[in-house]
Design a protein around this motif. Structure first.
Motif, PDB file in Angstrom:
ATOM      1  N   SER A 169      -8.427  -4.073   0.089  1.00  0.00           N
ATOM      2  CA  SER A 169      -7.943  -2.696  -0.013  1.00  0.00           C
ATOM      3  C   SER A 169      -9.120  -1.740   0.093  1.00  0.00           C
ATOM      4  O   SER A 169     -10.213  -2.038  -0.396  1.00  0.00           O
ATOM      5  CB  SER A 169      -7.276  -2.453  -1.365  1.00  0.00           C
ATOM      6  OG  SER A 169      -6.040  -3.099  -1.416  1.00  0.00           O
ATOM      7  N   THR A 170      -8.866  -0.603   0.684  1.00  0.00           N
ATOM      8  CA  THR A 170      -9.896   0.437   0.768  1.00  0.00           C
ATOM      9  C   THR A 170      -9.314   1.751   0.287  1.00  0.00           C
ATOM     10  O   THR A 170      -8.138   2.019   0.491  1.00  0.00           O
ATOM     11  CB  THR A 170     -10.369   0.629   2.219  1.00  0.00           C
ATOM     12  OG1 THR A 170      -9.273   1.082   3.004  1.00  0.00           O
ATOM     13  CG2 THR A 170     -10.919  -0.649   2.805  1.00  0.00           C
ATOM     14  N   GLY A 171     -10.124   2.548  -0.318  1.00  0.00           N
ATOM     15  CA  GLY A 171      -9.687   3.885  -0.712  1.00  0.00           C
ATOM     16  C   GLY A 171     -10.311   4.307  -2.025  1.00  0.00           C
ATOM     17  O   GLY A 171     -10.190   3.601  -3.031  1.00  0.00           O
ATOM     18  N   ASP A 172     -10.981   5.463  -2.023  1.00  0.00           N
ATOM     19  CA  ASP A 172     -11.620   5.981  -3.236  1.00  0.00           C
ATOM     20  C   ASP A 172     -10.617   6.298  -4.331  1.00  0.00           C
ATOM     21  O   ASP A 172     -10.954   6.322  -5.509  1.00  0.00           O
ATOM     22  CB  ASP A 172     -12.398   7.272  -2.903  1.00  0.00           C
ATOM     23  CG  ASP A 172     -13.696   6.970  -2.176  1.00  0.00           C
ATOM     24  OD1 ASP A 172     -14.139   5.795  -2.224  1.00  0.00           O
ATOM     25  OD2 ASP A 172     -14.264   7.888  -1.565  1.00  0.00           O
ATOM     26  N   GLU A 173      -9.352   6.546  -3.933  1.00  0.00           N
ATOM     27  CA  GLU A 173      -8.340   6.938  -4.910  1.00  0.00           C
ATOM     28  C   GLU A 173      -7.756   5.740  -5.654  1.00  0.00           C
ATOM     29  O   GLU A 173      -6.993   5.912  -6.615  1.00  0.00           O
ATOM     30  CB  GLU A 173      -7.208   7.724  -4.219  1.00  0.00           C
ATOM     31  CG  GLU A 173      -6.196   6.892  -3.430  1.00  0.00           C
ATOM     32  CD  GLU A 173      -6.671   6.447  -2.039  1.00  0.00           C
ATOM     33  OE1 GLU A 173      -7.900   6.326  -1.835  1.00  0.00           O
ATOM     34  OE2 GLU A 173      -5.810   6.197  -1.172  1.00  0.00           O
ATOM     35  N   LEU A 174      -8.114   4.533  -5.226  1.00  0.00           N
ATOM     36  CA  LEU A 174      -7.456   3.345  -5.784  1.00  0.00           C
ATOM     37  C   LEU A 174      -8.110   2.873  -7.076  1.00  0.00           C
ATOM     38  O   LEU A 174      -9.329   2.971  -7.238  1.00  0.00           O
ATOM     39  CB  LEU A 174      -7.475   2.209  -4.774  1.00  0.00           C
ATOM     40  CG  LEU A 174      -6.779   2.489  -3.443  1.00  0.00           C
ATOM     41  CD1 LEU A 174      -6.859   1.258  -2.549  1.00  0.00           C
ATOM     42  CD2 LEU A 174      -5.334   2.906  -3.662  1.00  0.00           C
ATOM     43  N   ARG A 216     -14.670   0.842  -1.954  1.00  0.00           N
ATOM     44  CA  ARG A 216     -14.692   2.301  -1.827  1.00  0.00           C
ATOM     45  C   ARG A 216     -14.636   2.712  -0.363  1.00  0.00           C
ATOM     46  O   ARG A 216     -14.930   1.912   0.523  1.00  0.00           O
ATOM     47  CB  ARG A 216     -16.000   2.846  -2.415  1.00  0.00           C
ATOM     48  CG  ARG A 216     -16.082   2.864  -3.909  1.00  0.00           C
ATOM     49  CD  ARG A 216     -17.499   3.224  -4.354  1.00  0.00           C
ATOM     50  NE  ARG A 216     -18.485   2.206  -3.965  1.00  0.00           N
ATOM     51  CZ  ARG A 216     -19.537   2.430  -3.192  1.00  0.00           C
ATOM     52  NH1 ARG A 216     -19.762   3.630  -2.693  1.00  0.00           N
ATOM     53  NH2 ARG A 216     -20.383   1.459  -2.900  1.00  0.00           N
ATOM     54  N   ASP A 217     -14.307   3.972  -0.133  1.00  0.00           N
ATOM     55  CA  ASP A 217     -14.336   4.519   1.230  1.00  0.00           C
ATOM     56  C   ASP A 217     -15.782   4.733   1.642  1.00  0.00           C
ATOM     57  O   ASP A 217     -16.270   5.867   1.730  1.00  0.00           O
ATOM     58  CB  ASP A 217     -13.546   5.837   1.285  1.00  0.00           C
ATOM     59  CG  ASP A 217     -12.051   5.605   1.381  1.00  0.00           C
ATOM     60  OD1 ASP A 217     -11.636   4.628   2.047  1.00  0.00           O
ATOM     61  OD2 ASP A 217     -11.286   6.388   0.790  1.00  0.00           O
ATOM     62  N   ASP A 218     -16.474   3.656   1.883  1.00  0.00           N
ATOM     63  CA  ASP A 218     -17.891   3.705   2.244  1.00  0.00           C
ATOM     64  C   ASP A 218     -18.089   2.706   3.390  1.00  0.00           C
ATOM     65  O   ASP A 218     -17.786   1.524   3.249  1.00  0.00           O
ATOM     66  CB  ASP A 218     -18.744   3.309   1.037  1.00  0.00           C
ATOM     67  CG  ASP A 218     -20.222   3.228   1.369  1.00  0.00           C
ATOM     68  OD1 ASP A 218     -20.954   4.175   1.067  1.00  0.00           O
ATOM     69  OD2 ASP A 218     -20.630   2.201   1.964  1.00  0.00           O
ATOM     70  N   GLY A 246      -4.598   0.572   4.666  1.00  0.00           N
ATOM     71  CA  GLY A 246      -5.148   1.918   4.550  1.00  0.00           C
ATOM     72  C   GLY A 246      -6.293   2.138   5.509  1.00  0.00           C
ATOM     73  O   GLY A 246      -6.852   1.193   6.074  1.00  0.00           O
ATOM     74  N   GLY A 247      -6.608   3.414   5.695  1.00  0.00           N
ATOM     75  CA  GLY A 247      -7.790   3.769   6.471  1.00  0.00           C
ATOM     76  C   GLY A 247      -7.691   3.579   7.969  1.00  0.00           C
ATOM     77  O   GLY A 247      -8.710   3.510   8.653  1.00  0.00           O
ATOM     78  N   VAL A 248      -6.455   3.477   8.496  1.00  0.00           N
ATOM     79  CA  VAL A 248      -6.339   3.325   9.947  1.00  0.00           C
ATOM     80  C   VAL A 248      -5.560   4.473  10.589  1.00  0.00           C
ATOM     81  O   VAL A 248      -5.150   4.391  11.730  1.00  0.00           O
ATOM     82  CB  VAL A 248      -5.690   1.969  10.358  1.00  0.00           C
ATOM     83  CG1 VAL A 248      -6.608   0.822  10.027  1.00  0.00           C
ATOM     84  CG2 VAL A 248      -4.321   1.793   9.728  1.00  0.00           C
TER      85      VAL A 248
END
Ligand code: AMP
Ligand code: MG
Length: 418
Positions: free
Chosen positions: A188-193, A231-233, A255-257
């Protein structure tokens, strides 16, 4: 937008069947056989009794009745697991248990229910009264009457079922050649997670896609590998994907696509081999990515939970099935009657509407949309039994035929919840 079938064809081109391996048949359930299974021996291996009773010569008991029993001398007793060394002569019998080998000279079994123990002494002068005839071959299981040595049991490409596990073991197969289950990593990716079980700050959401997709991988018959949350990095995502590629046959991200600025998966995949971005002509789950990480195929699923699930069903599940050697990919589809609410507007997409399936008063199965169809509304999707396939156009009016890809066969076919 690309049609789903075109995108799926590209996915299957990259997600090819894994090389065969030999496994203990006890571990082969649900795997696809990579080679024909040929019986190395007869099954059963010997003729045996199908009943507890007496092994006899059919000719001796042909005229037996309850009023005029035929009395035979009992010369031995044979239990399952051993063979009698006695040979049955005229007017002789051997007491026999189910599964015991048929003694030499016997050609029929008289079940114990149609015999009466005679008053003779136990031992060699023991006798039995036979109260009914047994024809030649009666209550007897022939050698090889399940399968004969040299015969093909099942072809390559067959999925190992529960009874087939029993057959393989009964045949004495030490190993069986199968297509292994793919190891499928989920990240999973995402700073909000938030992955940890702690309280959420404003704007945070739980990383529910990863456990959901790991469950889906498991349900699809593959080995689920948890690759964690990142993280979104760009560098962190790249490192996590590379690490995942060393221990997986396939990687799924969620996510992220999309088109957003923080779609880091997209940025990372640009660095990988041959990334492809799709706008799949479906709703939900339009964005989708296909790439390779150090030779390992990667499927980039959208982040919205319902989209992630639908994308999994329509693209990742077939990919996993293909890697595991299956010929039938995806979910089984049933055609049922449309309930209300399956009309739509043309938009160039095939809609996958989450529906319940229930029987109406006449007993027909009817598909009805769950109340909420937003791609973030996972609760409604959790109540659905299947995905109704609504082709582009004006939809299906109530009563018309509609195809439903079945997610929950038990609920859907039992008639489901209304
Ligand atoms: P994205 O494609 O990354 O912009 O994500 C789209 C939506 O899906 C956002 O609302 C995200 O918060 C949500 N989302 C992304 N990944 C996850 C996840 N692992 N679990 C739950 N929601 C997610
Ligand atoms: Mg994101």
């Amino acid at each position: 937008m690309q049609p789903l079938s075109d995108v799926l064809a590209q996915v299957l081109q990259r997600c090819v069947a894994l090389p065969p391996t030999d496994v203990d048949p006890r571990l082969a359930r649900r795997a696809v056989l990579a080679a024909d299974v040929v019986a190395a021996r007869d099954l059963p291996g010997f003729a045996s009794s199908a009943m507890d009773g007496f092994a006899v010569r059919a000719a001796d008991v042909a005229g037996a009745t309850a009023d005029l029993p035929v009395v035979l001398e009992v010369v031995d007793t044979v239990m399952a697991g051993r063979a009698s060394t006695e040979v049955i002569g005229p007017r002789q019998a051997i007491r026999i248990m189910t599964g015991a080998p048929i003694p030499t000279g016997a050609d029929a079994i008289v079940p114990v229910e149609v015999t009466r123990h005679s008053d003779g002494q136990r031992g060699t002068d023991e006798t039995v009264a036979i109260l009914a005839p047994s024809g030649p071959g009666q209550h007897l299981r022939g050698a090889a009457d399940d399968i004969a040595a040299g015969t093909t049991v099942v072809d390559a490409g067959t999925t190992v079922t529960v009874p087939l596990v029993g057959v393989l073991v009964a045949l004495g197969q030490p190993t069986v050649s199968i297509v292994p289950r793919p190891r499928v990593g989920v990240i999973s990716t995402g700073d909000e997670l938030v992955a940890a079980p702690r309280g959420l700050d404003v704007g945070q959401v739980r990383d529910s896609n990863r456990p959901m997709l790991l469950s889906a991988v498991n349900e699809a018959g593959a080995i689920a590998v948890d690759l964690g949350w990142v993280r979104d990095d760009v560098d962190a995502v790249a490192a996590a994907l590379r690490a995942g590629a060393t221990r997986c046959d396939l990687i799924l991200t969620s996510g992220g696509v999309s088109m957003g600025e923080a779609d880091v998966v997209k940025m990372v995949l640009e660095r990988m081999t041959d990334p492809r971005w799709f706008q799949v002509a479906i709703r939900p789950a339009k964005p989708f990515a296909l790439a390779s990480v150090d030779g390992v195929p990667l499927l980039g699923l959208p982040g919205n939970p319902v989209s992630a699930l639908v994308s999994f069903e329509l693209l990742a599940r077939p990919a996993i099935g293909h890697m595991a050697g299956h010929r039938d990919l995806g979910r089984p589809t049933i055609t049922v009657r449309a309930g209300d609410g399956l009309t739509r507007r043309p938009d160039g997409k095939t809609h996958y509407v989450r529906v319940t399936v229930a029987r109406d008063a006449t007993g027909d199965l009817v598909a009805t949309p769950v109340a909420a169809q937003g791609s973030h509304q996972l609760v409604a999707t959790a109540r659905a039994h299947g995905l109704a396939v609504i082709p582009d156009g004006d939809g299906i009016s109530a009563g018309g035929p509609v195809d439903v890809a079945v997610l929950d066969a038990v609920a859907a076919l039992a008639g489901g919840r209304p």
